[in-house]
Design an enzyme around this catalytic site. Structure first.
Site, mmCIF file in Angstrom:
data_model
loop_
_atom_site.group_PDB
_atom_site.id
_atom_site.type_symbol
_atom_site.label_atom_id
_atom_site.label_comp_id
_atom_site.label_asym_id
_atom_site.label_seq_id
_atom_site.Cartn_x
_atom_site.Cartn_y
_atom_site.Cartn_z
ATOM 1 N N SER A 183 -29.038 42.193 -35.346
ATOM 2 C CA SER A 183 -29.984 42.914 -34.493
ATOM 3 C C SER A 183 -30.423 42.079 -33.298
ATOM 4 O O SER A 183 -31.093 42.577 -32.406
ATOM 5 C CB SER A 183 -31.222 43.316 -35.304
ATOM 6 O OG SER A 183 -31.922 42.163 -35.730
ATOM 7 N N GLU A 234 -41.915 40.508 -46.793
ATOM 8 C CA GLU A 234 -41.184 41.608 -46.173
ATOM 9 C C GLU A 234 -42.156 42.571 -45.507
ATOM 10 O O GLU A 234 -43.324 42.664 -45.904
ATOM 11 C CB GLU A 234 -40.400 42.400 -47.228
ATOM 12 C CG GLU A 234 -39.220 41.668 -47.826
ATOM 13 C CD GLU A 234 -38.436 42.556 -48.777
ATOM 14 O OE1 GLU A 234 -37.237 42.782 -48.522
ATOM 15 O OE2 GLU A 234 -39.018 43.018 -49.786
ATOM 16 N N GLY A 239 -39.787 47.895 -45.243
ATOM 17 C CA GLY A 239 -38.470 47.342 -45.570
ATOM 18 C C GLY A 239 -38.516 46.427 -46.769
ATOM 19 O O GLY A 239 -38.191 45.238 -46.667
ATOM 20 N N SER A 253 -40.408 32.103 -38.144
ATOM 21 C CA SER A 253 -38.948 32.100 -38.039
ATOM 22 C C SER A 253 -38.384 32.325 -36.652
ATOM 23 O O SER A 253 -37.218 32.016 -36.404
ATOM 24 C CB SER A 253 -38.357 33.142 -39.000
ATOM 25 O OG SER A 253 -38.822 34.433 -38.683
ATOM 26 N N LYS A 278 -31.992 31.109 -36.815
ATOM 27 C CA LYS A 278 -30.617 31.569 -37.006
ATOM 28 C C LYS A 278 -29.572 30.604 -36.451
ATOM 29 O O LYS A 278 -28.432 30.578 -36.925
ATOM 30 C CB LYS A 278 -30.434 32.938 -36.362
ATOM 31 C CG LYS A 278 -31.128 34.079 -37.077
ATOM 32 C CD LYS A 278 -30.421 34.443 -38.376
ATOM 33 C CE LYS A 278 -30.967 35.735 -38.970
ATOM 34 N NZ LYS A 278 -30.258 36.116 -40.212
ATOM 35 N N ASP A 291 -36.693 46.129 -49.490
ATOM 36 C CA ASP A 291 -35.475 46.217 -50.310
ATOM 37 C C ASP A 291 -35.349 45.042 -51.284
ATOM 38 O O ASP A 291 -34.917 45.217 -52.428
ATOM 39 C CB ASP A 291 -34.229 46.314 -49.431
ATOM 40 C CG ASP A 291 -34.150 45.212 -48.393
ATOM 41 O OD1 ASP A 291 -35.001 45.191 -47.483
ATOM 42 O OD2 ASP A 291 -33.244 44.356 -48.487
#
Length: 344
Positions: free
Chosen positions: A82, A208, A212, A308, A57, A214
């Site tokens: 989060s 995923e 979750g 990640s 990130k 989506d």
């Protein structure tokens, strides 16, 4: 006939890499003969758990904040996250001489909140299951004149995240496939932009958590769909709908989405700890879990996997992984080979 110019291109990822040079860590790429044997492929692990703030990130956050005008920097930034984007924006803001307000769920891992506050950010909390973090952040931006730095749905953020895959290709060479986790879709969108730009024939597969899915549902429907906020140990991937910008890229670039369960994520965390000697948080281990379980199918040739992040405190890691000395607790590939506890 008209063509739509993609919101993020390979040139954008390359420009982000130049801007991040000397700022973001060039994280290591690990190899494991044991993992190669289990996967039946030559696997290259991009270790973003060694990135600044402990996750990929930082790339997107710093790149986006560095592109703000002096006037915007003078007023400050706001973000919602989060945990990992929260830390990344807080550190980027501090380094670039501005202030940060971060909207975080009240149940965010304490270590992530403490780190965000340690970088100097102001924390505003909300209930992730009943509240709307985007609305809270937008209200703060309007009230205080702050600039919103989204966690994924912004071209500068996506381009910054894509530099992880760009570095992987520079070090490992051409890949036949890439596995990367999918939350809001920024990492996989930026990574797919880099990989498809340099290795057009390569498959790019997102991963995923089962609870979750989506993005998988949205790709199947051909439009963005919403699901109830998922309850999964992969808190960095607990989103209810993909980003608008990221989805526009991912529906064009991705070759598929696969799902992994929480127990499979735990097994991957344990595998990374015991065999690779590295620590991964749940979201950081989902792509590895997909490889270990074979859920991504047969992956020929040379495979890249983005790990990640590694932001998990010792207590939570121990609670999630539990005793690791029983063969039944160790990850098993479909070929039935159990893992031991030796080195790579």
């Amino acid at each position: 006939m008209t063509t739509t110019h993609p919101p993020v291109t390979l040139d954008d990822v390359r420009a982000a890499a130049e801007r991040l040079k000397g700022v973001a860590h060039r994280t290591p790429v690990l190899r494991s003969r044991t993992l190669d044997a289990l996967a039946g492929a030559e696997v290259h692990l991009k270790c973003e758990n060694f990135q600044r703030v402990g996750a990929f990130k930082f790339r997107g956050a710093h790149h986006a904040v560095s592109r703000l005008t002096p006037e915007q920097l003078s007023r400050g930034v706001v973000a919602h996250s989060s945990g990992n984007h929260a830390q990344a924006v807080a550190l980027a803001a501090r380094e670039l001489g501005t202030t940060a307000v971060v909207v975080m769920p009240g149940d965010a891992p304490p270590s992530k909140r403490a780190a965000t506050e340690g970088y100097g950010a102001e924390i505003v909390t909300y209930d992730r299951y009943t509240g709307d973090r985007v609305a809270v952040a937008q209200a703060l931006a309007a009230e205080r004149g702050l600039t919103l730095v989204p966690p994924y749905d912004h071209p500068h953020v996506i381009a910054g995240q894509g530099t992880a895959a760009l570095e992987l290709l520079e070090e490992a060479g051409e890949l036949d496939a890439l596995l990367a986790p999918v939350g809001g879709g920024g990492l996989i969108a930026g990574s797919a932009t880099a990989v498809k730009g340099l290795c057009p024939a390569a498959r790019v597969i997102g991963v995923e958590p089962e609870a979750g899915d989506d993005t998988r549902r949205s790709l199947e429907a051909g439009r963005r769909v919403s699901i109830p906020v998922p309850r999964t140990i992969a808190d960095g991937q607990a989103l209810h709908t993909p980003g608008e910008l990221t989805f526009s890229l991912n529906r064009r670039l991705l070759d598929g989405i696969v799902l992994v369960g929480d127990d499979e994520i735990r097994d991957a965390m344990r595998f990374a700890f015991e065999r690779l000697k590295i620590v991964l948080e749940p979201s950081g281990a989902t792509a590895l879990a997909a490889l270990l379980t074979g859920r991504a199918g047969t992956l020929p040739g040379r495979v890249g996997v983005i790990l990640s992040g590694g932001n998990v405190d010792a207590e939570r890691f121990a609670r999630l992984c539990g005793p690791g000395d029983r063969p039944a607790d160790r990850p098993r590939h479909p070929n039935g080979v159990p893992e031991g506890t030796g080195g790579r």
